[in-house]
Design a protein around this motif. Structure first.
Motif, PDB file in Angstrom:
ATOM      1  N   PRO A 176       1.337 -13.140 -15.048  1.00 33.87           N
ATOM      2  CA  PRO A 176       0.062 -12.951 -15.730  1.00 33.87           C
ATOM      3  C   PRO A 176      -0.393 -14.300 -16.301  1.00 33.87           C
ATOM      4  O   PRO A 176       0.390 -15.257 -16.306  1.00 33.87           O
ATOM      5  N   GLY A 177      -1.638 -14.357 -16.749  1.00 38.38           N
ATOM      6  CA  GLY A 177      -2.107 -15.626 -17.324  1.00 38.38           C
ATOM      7  C   GLY A 177      -2.813 -15.370 -18.640  1.00 38.38           C
ATOM      8  O   GLY A 177      -3.847 -14.737 -18.676  1.00 38.38           O
ATOM      9  N   GLY A 178      -2.208 -15.829 -19.715  1.00 39.46           N
ATOM     10  CA  GLY A 178      -2.940 -15.805 -20.985  1.00 39.46           C
ATOM     11  C   GLY A 178      -2.973 -14.490 -21.712  1.00 39.46           C
ATOM     12  O   GLY A 178      -3.846 -14.229 -22.532  1.00 39.46           O
ATOM     13  N   GLY A 179      -2.001 -13.627 -21.407  1.00 37.96           N
ATOM     14  CA  GLY A 179      -1.937 -12.340 -22.100  1.00 37.96           C
ATOM     15  C   GLY A 179      -1.001 -12.393 -23.294  1.00 37.96           C
ATOM     16  O   GLY A 179      -0.266 -13.359 -23.483  1.00 37.96           O
ATOM     17  N   THR A 180      -1.036 -11.341 -24.089  1.00 36.55           N
ATOM     18  CA  THR A 180      -0.140 -11.229 -25.248  1.00 36.55           C
ATOM     19  C   THR A 180       1.162 -10.545 -24.846  1.00 36.55           C
ATOM     20  O   THR A 180       2.217 -10.784 -25.415  1.00 36.55           O
ATOM     21  N   THR A 181       1.063  -9.697 -23.818  1.00 40.62           N
ATOM     22  CA  THR A 181       2.257  -8.947 -23.380  1.00 40.62           C
ATOM     23  C   THR A 181       3.079  -9.717 -22.350  1.00 40.62           C
ATOM     24  O   THR A 181       4.094  -9.213 -21.870  1.00 40.62           O
ATOM     25  N   ASP A 182       2.631 -10.934 -22.022  1.00 39.71           N
ATOM     26  CA  ASP A 182       3.282 -11.674 -20.924  1.00 39.71           C
ATOM     27  C   ASP A 182       4.748 -11.969 -21.207  1.00 39.71           C
ATOM     28  O   ASP A 182       5.517 -12.215 -20.274  1.00 39.71           O
ATOM     29  N   TYR A 183       5.151 -11.923 -22.488  1.00 45.74           N
ATOM     30  CA  TYR A 183       6.577 -12.222 -22.796  1.00 45.74           C
ATOM     31  C   TYR A 183       7.489 -11.297 -22.016  1.00 45.74           C
ATOM     32  O   TYR A 183       8.591 -11.661 -21.616  1.00 45.74           O
ATOM     33  N   ALA A 184       6.978 -10.055 -21.768  1.00 44.28           N
ATOM     34  CA  ALA A 184       7.798  -9.024 -21.115  1.00 44.28           C
ATOM     35  C   ALA A 184       7.928  -9.283 -19.612  1.00 44.28           C
ATOM     36  O   ALA A 184       8.689  -8.605 -18.929  1.00 44.28           O
ATOM     37  N   VAL A 185       7.175 -10.262 -19.110  1.00 40.78           N
ATOM     38  CA  VAL A 185       7.325 -10.685 -17.710  1.00 40.78           C
ATOM     39  C   VAL A 185       8.204 -11.939 -17.682  1.00 40.78           C
ATOM     40  O   VAL A 185       9.208 -12.003 -16.974  1.00 40.78           O
ATOM     41  N   GLU A 186       7.845 -12.887 -18.551  1.00 42.83           N
ATOM     42  CA  GLU A 186       8.559 -14.179 -18.570  1.00 42.83           C
ATOM     43  C   GLU A 186      10.044 -13.994 -18.876  1.00 42.83           C
ATOM     44  O   GLU A 186      10.897 -14.710 -18.368  1.00 42.83           O
ATOM     45  N   ILE A 187      10.372 -12.969 -19.675  1.00 50.09           N
ATOM     46  CA  ILE A 187      11.772 -12.768 -20.100  1.00 50.09           C
ATOM     47  C   ILE A 187      12.692 -12.547 -18.887  1.00 50.09           C
ATOM     48  O   ILE A 187      13.827 -13.003 -18.849  1.00 50.09           O
ATOM     49  N   THR A 205       8.271  -5.493 -32.778  1.00 52.69           N
ATOM     50  CA  THR A 205       6.845  -5.318 -32.445  1.00 52.69           C
ATOM     51  C   THR A 205       6.726  -4.486 -31.165  1.00 52.69           C
ATOM     52  O   THR A 205       6.996  -4.983 -30.067  1.00 52.69           O
ATOM     53  N   TYR A 206       6.329  -3.229 -31.334  1.00 52.97           N
ATOM     54  CA  TYR A 206       6.212  -2.324 -30.176  1.00 52.97           C
ATOM     55  C   TYR A 206       4.866  -2.494 -29.478  1.00 52.97           C
ATOM     56  O   TYR A 206       3.839  -2.636 -30.138  1.00 52.97           O
ATOM     57  N   MET A 207       4.882  -2.497 -28.135  1.00 52.09           N
ATOM     58  CA  MET A 207       3.646  -2.444 -27.352  1.00 52.09           C
ATOM     59  C   MET A 207       3.880  -1.577 -26.120  1.00 52.09           C
ATOM     60  O   MET A 207       5.003  -1.536 -25.593  1.00 52.09           O
ATOM     61  N   ASP A 208       2.822  -0.915 -25.677  1.00 51.78           N
ATOM     62  CA  ASP A 208       2.912  -0.133 -24.434  1.00 51.78           C
ATOM     63  C   ASP A 208       3.003  -1.076 -23.244  1.00 51.78           C
ATOM     64  O   ASP A 208       2.384  -2.139 -23.239  1.00 51.78           O
ATOM     65  N   MET A 209       3.778  -0.626 -22.232  1.00 52.92           N
ATOM     66  CA  MET A 209       3.968  -1.446 -21.034  1.00 52.92           C
ATOM     67  C   MET A 209       3.998  -0.540 -19.798  1.00 52.92           C
ATOM     68  O   MET A 209       4.166   0.675 -19.913  1.00 52.92           O
ATOM     69  N   MET A 210       3.852  -1.153 -18.638  1.00 59.65           N
ATOM     70  CA  MET A 210       3.904  -0.406 -17.375  1.00 59.65           C
ATOM     71  C   MET A 210       4.313  -1.357 -16.253  1.00 59.65           C
ATOM     72  O   MET A 210       3.910  -2.528 -16.251  1.00 59.65           O
ATOM     73  N   TYR A 211       5.120  -0.863 -15.322  1.00 54.63           N
ATOM     74  CA  TYR A 211       5.520  -1.659 -14.171  1.00 54.63           C
ATOM     75  C   TYR A 211       4.360  -1.665 -13.165  1.00 54.63           C
ATOM     76  O   TYR A 211       3.718  -0.621 -12.967  1.00 54.63           O
ATOM     77  N   MET A 212       4.108  -2.807 -12.521  1.00 50.08           N
ATOM     78  CA  MET A 212       2.928  -2.945 -11.669  1.00 50.08           C
ATOM     79  C   MET A 212       2.817  -1.873 -10.561  1.00 50.08           C
ATOM     80  O   MET A 212       1.718  -1.366 -10.330  1.00 50.08           O
ATOM     81  N   PRO A 213       3.924  -1.483  -9.907  1.00 51.86           N
ATOM     82  CA  PRO A 213       3.768  -0.422  -8.894  1.00 51.86           C
ATOM     83  C   PRO A 213       3.099   0.842  -9.442  1.00 51.86           C
ATOM     84  O   PRO A 213       2.265   1.459  -8.789  1.00 51.86           O
ATOM     85  N   ASP A 214       3.418   1.194 -10.682  1.00 46.53           N
ATOM     86  CA  ASP A 214       2.784   2.374 -11.298  1.00 46.53           C
ATOM     87  C   ASP A 214       1.310   2.110 -11.591  1.00 46.53           C
ATOM     88  O   ASP A 214       0.465   3.008 -11.466  1.00 46.53           O
ATOM     89  N   ALA A 215       0.997   0.867 -11.974  1.00 47.71           N
ATOM     90  CA  ALA A 215      -0.406   0.520 -12.275  1.00 47.71           C
ATOM     91  C   ALA A 215      -1.260   0.575 -11.010  1.00 47.71           C
ATOM     92  O   ALA A 215      -2.383   1.088 -11.018  1.00 47.71           O
ATOM     93  N   LEU A 216      -0.702   0.092  -9.908  1.00 43.28           N
ATOM     94  CA  LEU A 216      -1.445   0.093  -8.637  1.00 43.28           C
ATOM     95  C   LEU A 216      -1.692   1.530  -8.168  1.00 43.28           C
ATOM     96  O   LEU A 216      -2.800   1.885  -7.759  1.00 43.28           O
TER      97      LEU A 216
END
Ligand code: VAH
Length: 317
Positions: A176-187, A205-216
């Motif tokens: 991703p580029g420039g998001g707040t949730t990107d830490y969950a990818v970079e990790i 700090t809780y945030m909702d997340m989703m794996y890309m296959p589910d998003a597609l």
């Protein structure tokens, strides 16, 4: 034919490939403001398109006689906070052009919304589909305005506009580029490369997340859903999981036992994250068009490490 803008972004990169597999490579026109030598550009029709150029947007859509527009080009939350005027011009100017083109060519229309539409006064847990939306970020202002603009084009012009309030999206294909949730990818990348990660989002700090296959799948299922059943059209809450940094770190440690997590909180991103819900409620999406997910944190972590492991050199686990 489908026109996708922001095709080289985090969602676009995978959505182009998935849609070409379903609808045929020649029926998915990928566009972005820049070129990149990869499958998105080389695997089918690609055009350079600056979505803030209305004339160019019309020309590309007419040239390929598209009947569906997937408008993804946008600045994400953290970048938008550092460049708010640019964010407004791109996120709102681009969306208005997209809607005008879709109206003119009578296209079916999708653009993503985000959990970023919620703010500090929104109920934080199990955030309902219909609730207070007073976001405190430029990105959130753009996304709330975008939802209202898409509803307007539906009510006033009958345009078939549809959208999803995405949580943080995690992908093994495109960063991703420039998001707040990107830490969950970079990790995941750092875990494999260095067996350690310094999180800019604070523990707890809780945030909702989703794996890309589910998003597609959610995008495709929504776009193929029966229009008469859609009440919330442009802004369905969708989510797969909610976690805080220590929880994803613990899941990674199931595979890389010596993985170390450190914290170096970024005040801008932390403030954005704290203004968003801890968990949202996706019941309405399940009811109106059968939204479902296949990956929870455990399954996503297994798949991410497997996919990335193949791409990156392994660190002794
Ligand atoms: C962002 N990944 O961080 C996006 C998304 C809910 C998060 O909107 O800005």
């Amino acid at each position: 034919r489908v026109l996708i803008t922001g095709a080289l972004g985090q969602i676009g990169t995978e959505l182009v490939m998935k849609m070409r597999g379903i609808y045929g490579a020649d029926n998915v026109i990928a566009t972005d403001i820049r070129k990149r030598d990869d499958a998105v550009v080389l695997g089918g029709t690609f055009e350079i398109l600056d979505v803030t150029d209305k004339k160019a947007y019309f020309e590309v859509a007419r040239k390929y006689r598209v009947d569906t527009i997937i408008h993804l080009a946008a600045l994400l939350s953290a970048t938008a906070e550092t460049k708010p005027i640019l964010a407004w011009d791109l996120n709102m100017g681009g969306l208005l052009n997209a809607l005008e083109v879709a109206k003119e060519l009578e296209c079916k229309f999708f653009t993503p919304s985000s959990i970023g539409v919620f703010g500090p006064t929104t109920p934080k847990n199990n955030t309902p589909q219909d609730t207070i939306q007073r976001p405190t970020t430029m990105y959130g202002v753009n996304k709330v305005s975008g939802e209202l603009l898409c509803d307007y084009y539906f009510h006033k012009y009958g345009l078939d506009t549809r959208g999803l309030r995405f949580p943080g999206l995690i992908s093994s294909v495109a960063l991703p580029g420039g998001g707040t949730t990107d830490y969950a990818v970079e990790i995941y990348y750092e875990a494999i490369e260095n067996a350690k990660f310094s999180s800019y989002i604070a523990q707890g700090t809780y945030m909702d997340m989703m794996y890309m296959p589910d998003a597609l799948d959610a995008i495709i299922n929504l776009m193929e859903a029966d229009a008469t059943k859609l009440v919330h059209r442009n802004s369905f809450n969708v989510t797969a999981m909610s976690f805080e940094p220590n929880e994803i770190a613990s899941e990674i440690r199931q595979h890389i036992p010596k993985f170390k997590m450190e914290y170096n909180v970024d005040p801008v991103k932390q403030a954005i994250a704290e203004s968003w819900p801890d968990s949202i409620d996706a019941t309405v999406a399940k009811e109106e068009w059968g939204f479902k997910i296949a990956y929870d944190l455990k399954e996503m972590t297994e798949d991410m490490l497997l996919k990335l492991g193949g791409k990156l050199k392994q660190v002794g686990s």
